[in-house]
Design an enzyme around this catalytic site. Structure first.
Site, PDB file in Angstrom:
ATOM      1  N   MET A 110       2.260   2.956   2.353  1.00 28.75           N
ATOM      2  CA  MET A 110       3.399   3.061   3.255  1.00 28.75           C
ATOM      3  C   MET A 110       4.488   2.040   2.959  1.00 28.75           C
ATOM      4  O   MET A 110       5.646   2.250   3.281  1.00 28.75           O
ATOM      5  CB  MET A 110       2.927   2.918   4.700  1.00 28.75           C
ATOM      6  CG  MET A 110       3.964   3.334   5.733  1.00 28.75           C
ATOM      7  SD  MET A 110       3.364   3.197   7.436  1.00 28.75           S
ATOM      8  CE  MET A 110       2.309   4.623   7.527  1.00 28.75           C
ATOM      9  N   ASP A 146      -7.398   4.923  11.642  1.00 31.59           N
ATOM     10  CA  ASP A 146      -7.842   4.353  10.370  1.00 31.59           C
ATOM     11  C   ASP A 146      -8.521   3.000  10.597  1.00 31.59           C
ATOM     12  O   ASP A 146      -8.246   2.031   9.901  1.00 31.59           O
ATOM     13  CB  ASP A 146      -6.661   4.210   9.408  1.00 31.59           C
ATOM     14  CG  ASP A 146      -7.109   4.054   7.954  1.00 31.59           C
ATOM     15  OD1 ASP A 146      -8.268   4.414   7.648  1.00 31.59           O
ATOM     16  OD2 ASP A 146      -6.317   3.568   7.139  1.00 31.59           O
ATOM     17  N   VAL A 181       3.893  -5.693   2.936  1.00 24.79           N
ATOM     18  CA  VAL A 181       3.748  -6.620   4.050  1.00 24.79           C
ATOM     19  C   VAL A 181       4.076  -8.019   3.559  1.00 24.79           C
ATOM     20  O   VAL A 181       3.582  -8.455   2.507  1.00 24.79           O
ATOM     21  CB  VAL A 181       2.326  -6.593   4.634  1.00 24.79           C
ATOM     22  CG1 VAL A 181       2.228  -7.517   5.844  1.00 24.79           C
ATOM     23  CG2 VAL A 181       1.946  -5.185   5.031  1.00 24.79           C
ATOM     24  N   GLY A 184       0.830  -1.196   0.000  1.00 27.64           N
ATOM     25  CA  GLY A 184       0.000   0.000   0.000  1.00 27.64           C
ATOM     26  C   GLY A 184       0.859   1.237   0.000  1.00 27.64           C
ATOM     27  O   GLY A 184       2.029   1.208  -0.370  1.00 27.64           O
TER      28      GLY A 184
END
Length: 719
Positions: A34, A145, A37, A32
């Site tokens: 940032m 969030d 993962v 995403g």
């Protein structure tokens, strides 16, 4: 991130790492705004989720400081109903964070595929997410969030992930434009949109949206581009659809526009587990709390999954009348979320596209209304003062999807009842502990300690080179301001400021030309006078403010001395041949310092009124300990513990008992100093040449960065 289905994992590509820190990387879960993962394995073979920050952000020092700050805070969050944060650090030039790997689909995936939750499962999600928010908020964090993709439905119940991390991007100096909103439209509170203060109340608002979504399969503020979603959140009333009688009032109160009027997470939790009538609770929790069966379960069928969503007819919550409902929204797949507004961890998962948060279909509102809203938001750019958003007429998005109906087998009911019992017992036990814990354990009766209003004394580095060379002045810094105000400086190095007990004077060390001197000045920087020559190191005041203790030379060994400010009478306190330093005088008239008398840096105390008296050893574990600092009342000592490159801040009682870690970063934490009321400590983290000042409550919560962007300060202490 937790555990997606095996089919959603992506094989590693040449550009992906195969190892981060001590973790072997096996597959990619997603990526995403940032970073990415990965599914990893620790040295014992246990699965973990490894979140790696993208390289552009890893070059931003302010972002990295905040990232590690929030990750360290997240490590203190109780793991019940959350994905536990295990570790964070930097490797291969990239910052990373490691969390528990949670097996199970997200709430978004489950509702998208199977429809709205049954009342029993819905109540389990409401309770579990509220419990997670209690844990997150009590650690001094705000999720910012919370949304269905950040709630995983594991076999043990709902688990909230990615808490506290959005704030790191919010302050990234080179990557956040003025007024940018961190969050996802449809789940963020009005005050986030209008760039007002973010408090735990924003998570309560998101909880209300999330529960309404889980109950009806649609967002309570409908669908559309982010401008329309944001305008509705600020002006329009939510459409809650069908909600169980026990949940409707709570969801309505959580979605109030005024954050001051919303309940907090503790109120939600108490109401959910104890506020309803016994019959209602029994009805709500009598059904299955069970996540969908794992993908390798040969007995799992779509009918089995649908049966789990069945339940008695829910109560319909009142919704505001619609003025002139627009046509029903198109059922076409929703486009991906706007990444500017959702810079969180994975916004999408491999092999499951185009699945996204179901709140971004093209709006069916009149074109003029949509254009006006978009224009308003484009002009304001979410900057202060808050934008005046256009009122939104009534609207509707049609009925939400409901799960099919079917009966539960006797075996399913028995298993589900047992699991619900474990979940509720855990939540109740956690709630009882939270509300009845000792006052000094995370929050006292008055609530978390407010951040000190007093300014800090700091060493201001004017040029790079510390500690090999020093080009520093002493100044006053008020956290939140862009720079410090210089008190004293010159062509020599001023450092290690220490305020007198009454805060009227400041002692400091001045070095240059191979010499070190003890100096004292008034609190405003005037009247500076040399007191004596010293052998380097810091100075410390006696409780009455009439003497200083310092390190001086006696033969070939540095020893601890005291000197009176009137008359300059010198007394030598130690005469052994061991290296020692960092003397600190307590309000109860004891001196603490470190020494290598026993072959490793350990902390000792002595009586300053009895020269050459016996020492009392405080730390006895053989782990390096230095930088001791007394609490204002003399009851505790904060100190630096561990190897220099992995040290943390610890606190112990004055007699050496009760030692425990205050920080968990393990990134060269050092130089602790207490606030005047003893409820906060400031300290320094990072390389000696590039330190970052931070502050944390004495109970370990609220850890935060203090150093302003682009500045280098050291040796902090509160006035």
């Amino acid at each position: 991130m937790g555990g997606p289905r095996a089919s959603s994992l992506r094989e590693l590509r040449p550009e992906d790492p195969t190892r981060i820190g001590r973790y072997r990387i096996e597959a990619k879960i997603g990526e995403g705004g940032m970073g990415a993962v990965y599914l990893g394995r620790d040295p014992d073979g246990r699965p973990v989720a490894v979140k790696v920050v993208r390289s552009a952000l890893s070059d931003d020092r302010t972002f990295l400081a905040r990232f590690h700050d929030e990750a360290a805070n997240a490590q203190r969050v109780a793991s019940f109903c959350t994905a536990q944060v295990l570790e964070h650090g930097e490797d291969l030039g990239l910052a990373y964070m490691v969390t528990e790997y949670i097996e199970g689909p997200s709430l978004l995936e489950h509702v998208t595929e199977n429809g709205a939750l049954s009342p029993g499962m819905l109540h389990g999600v409401a309770v579990g997410v509220a419990a997670a928010l209690v844990a997150i908020h009590s650690a001094g964090l705000v999720h910012r969030d919370l949304k269905p993709s950040n709630v995983l439905l594991s076999i043990s119940g709902p688990r909230v992930i990615d808490f506290g991390i959005a704030r790191a991007l919010d302050v990234a100096s080179a990557h956040t434009r003025t007024g940018q909103v961190v969050g996802t439209p449809g789940w963020i509170a009005p005050e986030q949109i209008t760039t007002q203060q973010v408090t735990p109340a924003v998570d309560v608002f998101a909880w209300g949206c999330l529960v309404a979504f889980a109950a009806n399969g649609r967002n309570p503020f409908g669908q559309g581009p982010f401008q329309l979603m944001a305008a509705r959140a600020v002006h329009a009333e939510p459409e809650l659809g069908e909600l169980p009688r026990s949940l409707a009032p709570l969801v309505q109160s959580a979605l109030r526009k005024d954050p001051e009027q919303r309940p907090d997470a503790r109120d939600l939790l108490l109401a959910l587990v104890g506020g309803a009538a016994e019959a209602d609770v029994t009805t709500e929790l009598g059904e299955a709390w069970a996540s969908p069966p794992p993908p390798d379960d040969p007995g799992a069928t779509s009918r089995d999954v649908t049966a789990r969503s069945a339940g008695p007819p829910p109560v319909t919550a009142a919704a505001p009348p619609a003025a002139s409902p627009p046509p029903a929204a198109s059922p076409s797949p929703a486009p991906a979320p706007v990444t500017d507004l959702a810079p969180d961890w994975p916004l999408e998962r491999p092999a499951q596209e185009p699945k996204t948060e179901p709140a971004y279909e093209r709006s069916t509102a009149p074109a003029a209304e949509q254009q006006f809203a978009e224009q308003q938001f484009a002009e304001q750019q979410f900057a202060a003062p808050p934008p005046v958003l256009p009122p939104v007429p009534g609207w509707t998005d049609g009925p939400g999807r409901r799960g099919g109906r079917g009966g539960l087998s006797r075996r399913t009911v028995l298993i589900a009842s047992a699991m619900v019992g474990v979940l509720v017992a855990g939540v109740v036990a956690g709630g009882i502990y939270y509300f009845n814990r000792p006052s000094g354990e995370a929050e006292n009766k008055a609530g978390p300690a407010a951040f000190p209003s007093a300014p800090m004394l700091v060493r201001i580095d004017n040029e790079a080179g510390w500690p090999k060379s020093c080009h520093a002045d002493i100044g006053v810094y008020r956290p939140g301001e862009p720079a410090a105000t210089k008190l004293i400086g010159g062509d020599r190095c001023e450092m290690l400021p220490e305020p007198s007990p009454d805060r009227s004077r400041i002692a400091f060390t001045r070095t240059g030309g191979g010499e070190s001197e003890a100096w004292v000045m008034n609190a405003d920087g005037s009247g500076a006078q040399k007191v004596t020559d010293i052998a380097g190191g810091r100075l410390t005041w006696s409780p009455d403010g009439e003497r200083l203790a310092y390190m001086g030379k006696a033969g070939d060994t540095r020893q601890i001395f005291t000197i009176t400010l009137q008359g300059h009478e010198v007394t030598q306190l130690t005469d052994d041949d061991s290296p020692k330093d960092d003397p600190m005088w307590s309000s109860t008239n004891k001196l603490v310092f470190w020494s290598e008398q026993d072959d490793v840096l350990q902390l000792y105390t002595l009586d300053p009124d009895r020269p050459r008296s016996a020492w009392t050893r405080l730390t006895k574990d053989g782990v390096r300990a230095n930088d001791p600092e007394w609490s204002p009342d003399g009851s505790k000592i904060a100190y630096t513990r561990g190897p220099a490159d992995r040290s943390t801040i610890w606190v112990m009682n004055a007699d050496g008992s009760g030692g425990h870690a205050l920080t968990t970063g393990g990134l060269h934490d050092m130089d602790p100093a207490w606030s005047a009321d003893g409820r906060w400590l400031c300290y320094v983290r990072g390389e000696l040449s590039d330190p970052v000042i931070r502050a944390v409550r004495a109970d370990g919560t609220g850890d935060r960065v203090i150093t302003p962007a682009g500045r280098t300060f050291g040796h902090p202490t509160w006035m």
